[in-house]
Motif scaffolding. Structure first.
Motif, PDB file in Angstrom:
ATOM      1  N   VAL A  39       0.909  -1.086   0.089  1.00 22.65           N
ATOM      2  CA  VAL A  39       0.056  -0.110   0.038  1.00 22.65           C
ATOM      3  C   VAL A  39       0.897   1.101  -0.024  1.00 22.65           C
ATOM      4  CG1 VAL A  39      -1.805   1.202   1.076  1.00 22.65           C
ATOM      5  CG2 VAL A  39      -1.608  -1.319   1.299  1.00 22.65           C
ATOM      6  N   ILE A  40       0.703   2.271  -0.781  1.00 23.88           N
ATOM      7  CA  ILE A  40       1.384   3.398  -1.145  1.00 23.88           C
ATOM      8  C   ILE A  40       0.471   4.390  -0.455  1.00 23.88           C
ATOM      9  CG2 ILE A  40       2.443   5.124  -2.581  1.00 23.88           C
ATOM     10  CD1 ILE A  40       3.215   2.944  -4.561  1.00 23.88           C
ATOM     11  N   VAL A  68       3.937  -1.512   3.633  1.00 27.03           N
ATOM     12  CA  VAL A  68       3.304  -0.099   3.775  1.00 27.03           C
ATOM     13  C   VAL A  68       4.325   0.858   3.309  1.00 27.03           C
ATOM     14  CG1 VAL A  68       2.041   1.895   4.801  1.00 27.03           C
ATOM     15  CG2 VAL A  68       1.515  -0.370   5.353  1.00 27.03           C
ATOM     16  N   ILE A  69       4.130   1.780   2.234  1.00 25.25           N
ATOM     17  CA  ILE A  69       5.323   2.542   1.763  1.00 25.25           C
ATOM     18  C   ILE A  69       4.478   3.932   2.002  1.00 25.25           C
ATOM     19  CG2 ILE A  69       6.495   3.635  -0.154  1.00 25.25           C
ATOM     20  CD1 ILE A  69       5.682   0.384  -0.725  1.00 25.25           C
ATOM     21  N   HIS A  94       2.181  -9.250  -4.904  1.00 20.38           N
ATOM     22  CA  HIS A  94       1.186  -9.759  -5.876  1.00 20.38           C
ATOM     23  C   HIS A  94      -0.202  -8.793  -5.903  1.00 20.38           C
ATOM     24  CE1 HIS A  94       3.367 -13.041  -3.859  1.00 20.38           C
ATOM     25  NE2 HIS A  94       3.535 -13.330  -5.076  1.00 20.38           N
ATOM     26  N   GLY A  95      -0.032  -7.864  -5.165  1.00 21.47           N
ATOM     27  CA  GLY A  95      -1.245  -6.670  -5.212  1.00 21.47           C
ATOM     28  C   GLY A  95      -0.691  -5.380  -4.679  1.00 21.47           C
ATOM     29  N   MET A  96      -1.107  -4.328  -5.317  1.00 24.81           N
ATOM     30  CA  MET A  96      -0.594  -2.916  -4.928  1.00 24.81           C
ATOM     31  C   MET A  96      -1.823  -2.193  -5.066  1.00 24.81           C
ATOM     32  SD  MET A  96       1.545  -0.460  -7.139  1.00 24.81           S
ATOM     33  CE  MET A  96       2.598  -1.918  -7.963  1.00 24.81           C
TER      34      MET A  96
END
Ligand code: NAP
Length: 295
Positions: A39-40, A68-69, A94-96
């Protein structure tokens, strides 16, 4: 009196189904990685931070690796895009998702377009949107809230095929995709919006009502056809000094009036909200299984 559709109970069973499936995969495939969700988040909006924390906690509880970014409010579009591209290239992810909204100086559409469609677990990339809206095609991912709404209907034994459905709201994130999913499930679908004239007459035709307009208690009991299934997506914060947070959440449907007319209804909170997170885990699991050649 309507039956309550308990989104928390349904979401909890989906989450435990995902956990057991992951445990089985890890048992069958020694050395397999865990599903990775990134998650960004840009800036320090309190509500966004809360949503990200909830997603991170849910992912970890399911056995996923959650990254978490956090980028500063002053980040440029290019800086956010660079992060997205790094995550696109990482085999562990695998997911963003990019937590929205982004600060106003960041080009949101451009950032979302840089996410690889095969990692776009929010289903907002134009490729995934286009595939969703093309007959005979399947997107890599469908947006989480609409997917959660369809799952709520399915697990509550609401028959969709052949039914009249009315969706109130036409956003990219809820209204449009849920209308498309209902259409694919063979409902006859009408979409209402802020310029719809005599909206109550349109809603009264519906056997299935999806309220996603962000207008506190707009949909009254008198608007509903007796026996309608009602899914309330709205989350409107109302000041409430008796609550620790100082507010409570109210839906787009007048719950007390609607429950006397509907056959089943979701509460707010505790209806659609928990399903959105469960579907994010479901989508990440799908990306993971594809990477292992299991789908
Ligand atoms: P949005 O982007 O603001 O879109 C709202 C839609 O409702 C627009 O299409 C708008 O019409 C329509 N609308 C506004 N006022 C209306 C009225 N008086 N009559 C009929 N239609 C009206 O909102 P959204 O992102 O789709 O979210 C909708 C609600 O769902 C919000 O309360 C949001 O917080 C909630 N939500 C909950 C979850 C969850 O997980 N529980 C997830 C996403 C959203 P126009 O197009 O004509 O402007």
């Amino acid at each position: 009196m309507a039956t309550l559709i308990d989104g928390k109970v349904i979401a909890d069973s989906i989450r435990s189904e995902i956990s057991s499936e992951l445990r089985q995969i890890m048992q069958d495939r020694a050395g397999a990685p865990r599903p990775g969700l990134a998650v960004i988040i840009v800036g320090s909006r309190k509500d966004s931070q809360t949503y990200v924390r909830l997603k991170q906690k849910a992912a970890e509880e399911c056995g996923f690796i959650s990254t978490v970014i956090e980028l500063p409010e002053t980040s440029t579009t290019e800086e956010v895009v660079t992060k997205v591209q790094q995550l696109n290239a990482s085999a562990a992810i695998h997911g963003m998702i990019v937590q929205l909204p982004l600060p106003s100086h960041v080009n949101e559409a451009h950032v979302l377009e840089q996410i690889s469609p095969s990692k776009d677990v929010d289903g907002l990339h134009p490729t995934n949107v286009g595939l969703l809206h093309t007959r005979g095609k399947a997107p890599f991912f469908v947006p989480c809230t609409p997917l959660g709404i369809m799952e709520l209907l399915k697990r509550s034994n609401v028959v969709v095929s052949g039914k009249r459905a009315v969706v109130i709201g036409r956003s990219n994130i809820v209204g449009l995709p849920v209308a498309q999913l209902l259409l694919q499930a063979n409902a006859t679908v009408t979409i209402c919006h802020s310029k719809t004239v005599r909206i109550e007459d349109v809603v009264r035709e519906a056997e299935i009502v999806i309220a996603a307009c962000g207008q506190r208690e707009l949909i009254r009991g008198s608007w509903l056809r007796p026996g309608a299934a009602v899914i309330d997506v709205g989350t409107n914060a109302v000041t409430d000094d008796t609550k620790k947070a100082g507010y409570r959440l109210v839906g787009d449907v007048h719950f007390d009036e609607a429950k006397a007319v509907a056959s089943c209804i979701t509460p707010v909170p505790g209806g659609v909200g928990p399903m959105t997170i469960a579907m994010l885990l479901n989508n990440t699991m799908t990306g993971y299984k594809r990477s292992l050649g299991l789908m």
